[in-house]
Design a protein around this motif. Structure first.
Motif, short mmCIF file in Angstrom:
data_model
loop_
_atom_site.label_atom_id
_atom_site.label_comp_id
_atom_site.label_asym_id
_atom_site.label_seq_id
_atom_site.Cartn_x
_atom_site.Cartn_y
_atom_site.Cartn_z
N GLU A 154 12.88 -40.17 11.43
CA GLU A 154 12.28 -40.53 10.15
C GLU A 154 12.50 -42.02 9.91
OE1 GLU A 154 12.94 -37.48 7.01
OE2 GLU A 154 13.72 -39.21 5.93
N ARG A 155 11.40 -42.73 9.71
CA ARG A 155 11.52 -44.18 9.59
C ARG A 155 11.67 -44.57 8.12
NH1 ARG A 155 8.40 -48.14 13.27
NH2 ARG A 155 9.31 -50.12 12.59
N ILE A 156 12.51 -45.56 7.86
CA ILE A 156 12.71 -46.08 6.50
C ILE A 156 11.96 -47.41 6.41
CG2 ILE A 156 14.40 -46.74 4.75
CD1 ILE A 156 14.76 -43.86 5.70
N ARG A 157 11.10 -47.54 5.39
CA ARG A 157 10.36 -48.80 5.18
C ARG A 157 11.31 -49.85 4.59
NH1 ARG A 157 5.53 -45.78 4.27
NH2 ARG A 157 6.13 -45.28 2.13
N LEU A 158 11.21 -51.02 5.11
CA LEU A 158 12.11 -52.09 4.67
C LEU A 158 11.32 -53.24 4.08
CD1 LEU A 158 14.44 -52.19 7.81
CD2 LEU A 158 15.01 -51.25 5.56
N GLU A 159 11.99 -54.00 3.25
CA GLU A 159 11.37 -55.19 2.66
C GLU A 159 12.47 -56.24 2.48
OE1 GLU A 159 9.04 -55.35 -1.18
OE2 GLU A 159 8.12 -53.57 -0.21
N ILE A 160 12.13 -57.48 2.70
CA ILE A 160 13.12 -58.55 2.46
C ILE A 160 12.65 -59.33 1.24
CG2 ILE A 160 14.20 -60.63 3.39
CD1 ILE A 160 13.70 -59.43 6.19
N ARG A 161 13.49 -59.35 0.24
CA ARG A 161 13.16 -60.12 -0.97
C ARG A 161 14.33 -61.06 -1.27
NH1 ARG A 161 11.79 -55.04 -4.86
NH2 ARG A 161 10.08 -54.13 -3.66
N ASP A 162 14.06 -62.32 -1.31
CA ASP A 162 15.07 -63.35 -1.62
C ASP A 162 16.30 -63.21 -0.75
OD1 ASP A 162 13.31 -64.02 -3.63
OD2 ASP A 162 14.33 -62.72 -5.10
N GLY A 163 16.08 -62.94 0.56
CA GLY A 163 17.21 -62.86 1.46
C GLY A 163 17.99 -61.56 1.39
N HIS A 164 17.49 -60.61 0.60
CA HIS A 164 18.16 -59.31 0.53
C HIS A 164 17.26 -58.26 1.17
CE1 HIS A 164 21.61 -60.31 -2.04
NE2 HIS A 164 20.80 -61.24 -2.56
N LEU A 165 17.93 -57.31 1.80
CA LEU A 165 17.20 -56.24 2.48
C LEU A 165 17.10 -55.03 1.53
CD1 LEU A 165 16.01 -55.95 5.31
CD2 LEU A 165 18.20 -55.02 6.06
N TYR A 166 15.87 -54.52 1.37
CA TYR A 166 15.65 -53.38 0.47
C TYR A 166 15.00 -52.25 1.25
CZ TYR A 166 16.55 -56.32 -3.63
OH TYR A 166 17.13 -57.12 -4.55
N ALA A 167 15.43 -51.03 0.96
CA ALA A 167 14.73 -49.85 1.46
C ALA A 167 13.73 -49.44 0.39
CB ALA A 167 15.72 -48.74 1.74
N THR A 168 12.45 -49.27 0.75
CA THR A 168 11.41 -49.00 -0.25
C THR A 168 10.74 -47.64 -0.06
OG1 THR A 168 9.77 -50.12 1.07
CG2 THR A 168 10.90 -51.43 -0.60
N GLY A 169 10.97 -47.00 1.06
CA GLY A 169 10.29 -45.71 1.25
C GLY A 169 10.62 -45.17 2.60
N ARG A 170 10.02 -44.03 2.94
CA ARG A 170 10.27 -43.47 4.28
C ARG A 170 8.99 -42.83 4.80
NH1 ARG A 170 14.06 -38.24 2.82
NH2 ARG A 170 12.67 -37.40 1.25
N GLU A 171 8.89 -42.78 6.08
CA GLU A 171 7.73 -42.18 6.73
C GLU A 171 8.22 -40.99 7.53
OE1 GLU A 171 6.03 -45.19 9.26
OE2 GLU A 171 6.27 -46.69 7.68
N VAL A 172 7.79 -39.80 7.14
CA VAL A 172 8.11 -38.61 7.93
C VAL A 172 6.99 -38.45 8.94
CG1 VAL A 172 8.59 -36.16 7.86
CG2 VAL A 172 9.25 -37.60 5.94
N ARG A 173 7.36 -38.48 10.22
CA ARG A 173 6.34 -38.42 11.27
C ARG A 173 6.50 -37.13 12.05
NH1 ARG A 173 7.63 -44.07 13.98
NH2 ARG A 173 9.72 -43.25 13.63
N ALA A 174 5.41 -36.60 12.52
CA ALA A 174 5.47 -35.34 13.26
C ALA A 174 5.78 -35.59 14.73
CB ALA A 174 4.13 -34.60 13.15
#
Lengths: 174, 199
Positions: A154-174
């Motif tokens: 299961e992949r976790i969507r990431l985002e970098i904002r102002d040098g900080h790492l954020y988890a924003t969602g996840r992708e459940v893949r078959a």
């Protein structure tokens, strides 16, 4: 020829239930225009309310289903080739984020898709390794490489904002 | 208009009507008619009992499930299968003892004057086989011609309840009889004071 009432009085002098539940077949089958209209109006009203309710419920479900945005760490706190375990979406849902290049980060749920053991990065073989049954996953995509697992992590969507790492969602893949 | 006339005097107890009724396809194997002994210890005289199709059917009045219906031509039908709850109220309430509870079907079944036949102008099964004419289905002119010494009566008394029926009972013409007392034909007579409470 309708049936007589037990007390012999005419039907319009009888209690309402006797007219509502007539003994005679023709009267029992008869549906007054007013009753039919009432039925139509009430049924269509119920359908309309039902549609509205579905819309409201859909809206609420979408709101409920959206995962929170959670800060993981400072982006440069993880060395290149290093990793960090964090909890997402709930604090106890263990996930792992790996820095594969200067600006490249990938994150997966740690649950192995075989029997839910925690996968750990294996720097020698450049893969995510599951120690329980010797399964392994590709770091870049999370697809299974060897061993019993058949489904990608299961992949976790990431985002970098102002040098900080954020988890924003996840992708459940078959 | 054809009507049903019962002449108990002529009943010879042959059970032909019972056999004929149970041969009918709508309720094969089950007879909706039965013969009642008038007073078995002293006589073998029997009375055929078919549904009298009351103008105010007591069975339908007591039905809590609204299952018993009377057609526009005055024939009280078997309980409707989707509605009947097999509560036996009609069986207990009928002054003539007509309804029968089919426990295995959870359904009250009763004589419907062979509605499939009489509604298209045929005679009921029982009336078509009765060898002595105790059950007769025909016009009033025919019965007056056939039974010049009898007259049809459709008033019955069951305790305090007066019943008017679609089916007629033949009584002697010379007698000033206006109604038939159902209780006097019962084998087991109820206590005299049972109905005195009712005004």
């Amino acid at each position: 020829m309708s049936s007589q009432t037990p007390d012999g009085r005419p039907y319009h002098e009888q209690p309402q239930w006797r007219n509502d539940f007539p003994i005679d077949w023709p009267q029992d089958e008869y549906v007054a225009r007013r009753d039919f209209t009432k039925f139509l109006v009430l049924t269509s009203f119920a359908f309309a309310v039902g549609q509205l309710w579905i819309v409201v419920e859909n809206f609420a479900r979408k709101r409920r289903g959206r995962l929170p945005v959670r800060r993981i760490a400072r982006a440069d706190a993880i060395p290149i080739g290093g990793s960090l375990v964090f909890g997402y979406p709930a604090p106890h849902d263990a996930c792992i984020v790996m820095r594969t290049g200067p600006q490249q980060y990938v994150a997966y749920n740690q649950k192995c898709t075989h029997l839910s053991c925690a996968v750990v990065p294996d720097p020698k073989r450049m893969c995510l390794h599951c120690p329980c049954h010797n399964g392994s996953f590709e770091i870049a995509t999370g697809v299974p490489l060897s061993g019993p697992p058949r489904r990608p992590l299961e992949r976790i969507r990431l985002e970098i904002r102002d040098g900080h790492l954020y988890a924003t969602g996840r992708e459940v893949r078959a | 208009m054809q009507e049903f006339f019962i002449d108990p005097n002529r009943c010879i107890g042959c059970q032909s009507c019972v056999a004929a009724c149970s041969e009918c396809d709508t309720h094969r194997g089950t007879s909706m008619i039965h013969l009642e002994y008038v007073d078995r210890p002293i006589s073998v005289q029997t009375v055929p009992v078919v549904c009298m199709h009351c103008d105010s059917p007591t069975c339908a009045e007591v039905c809590p499930a609204d299952a018993i219906k009377r057609t526009g031509d005055g024939v009280v039908q078997t309980a409707r299968k989707p509605r009947c709850i097999a509560c036996n109220n009609c069986v207990l309430a009928c002054p003539f003892g007509v309804p029968k509870m089919k426990v295995e079907l959870s359904l009250m079944m009763k004589c419907d004057m062979c509605y499939d036949r009489t509604s298209v102008g045929l005679k009921p099964m029982c009336a078509s086989v009765c060898p002595s004419g105790a059950l007769y289905f025909g016009t009033r002119e025919e019965i007056e011609h056939l039974r010049p010494r009898s007259k049809p009566v459709n008033q019955f008394q069951f305790g305090a309840q007066t019943i008017t029926t679609k089916v007629h009972m033949m009584v002697p013409r010379t007698d000033a009889v206006t109604h038939v007392d159902v209780l006097s034909a019962m084998e087991e007579r109820p206590l005299d004071d049972v109905f005195e409470e009712i005004p």
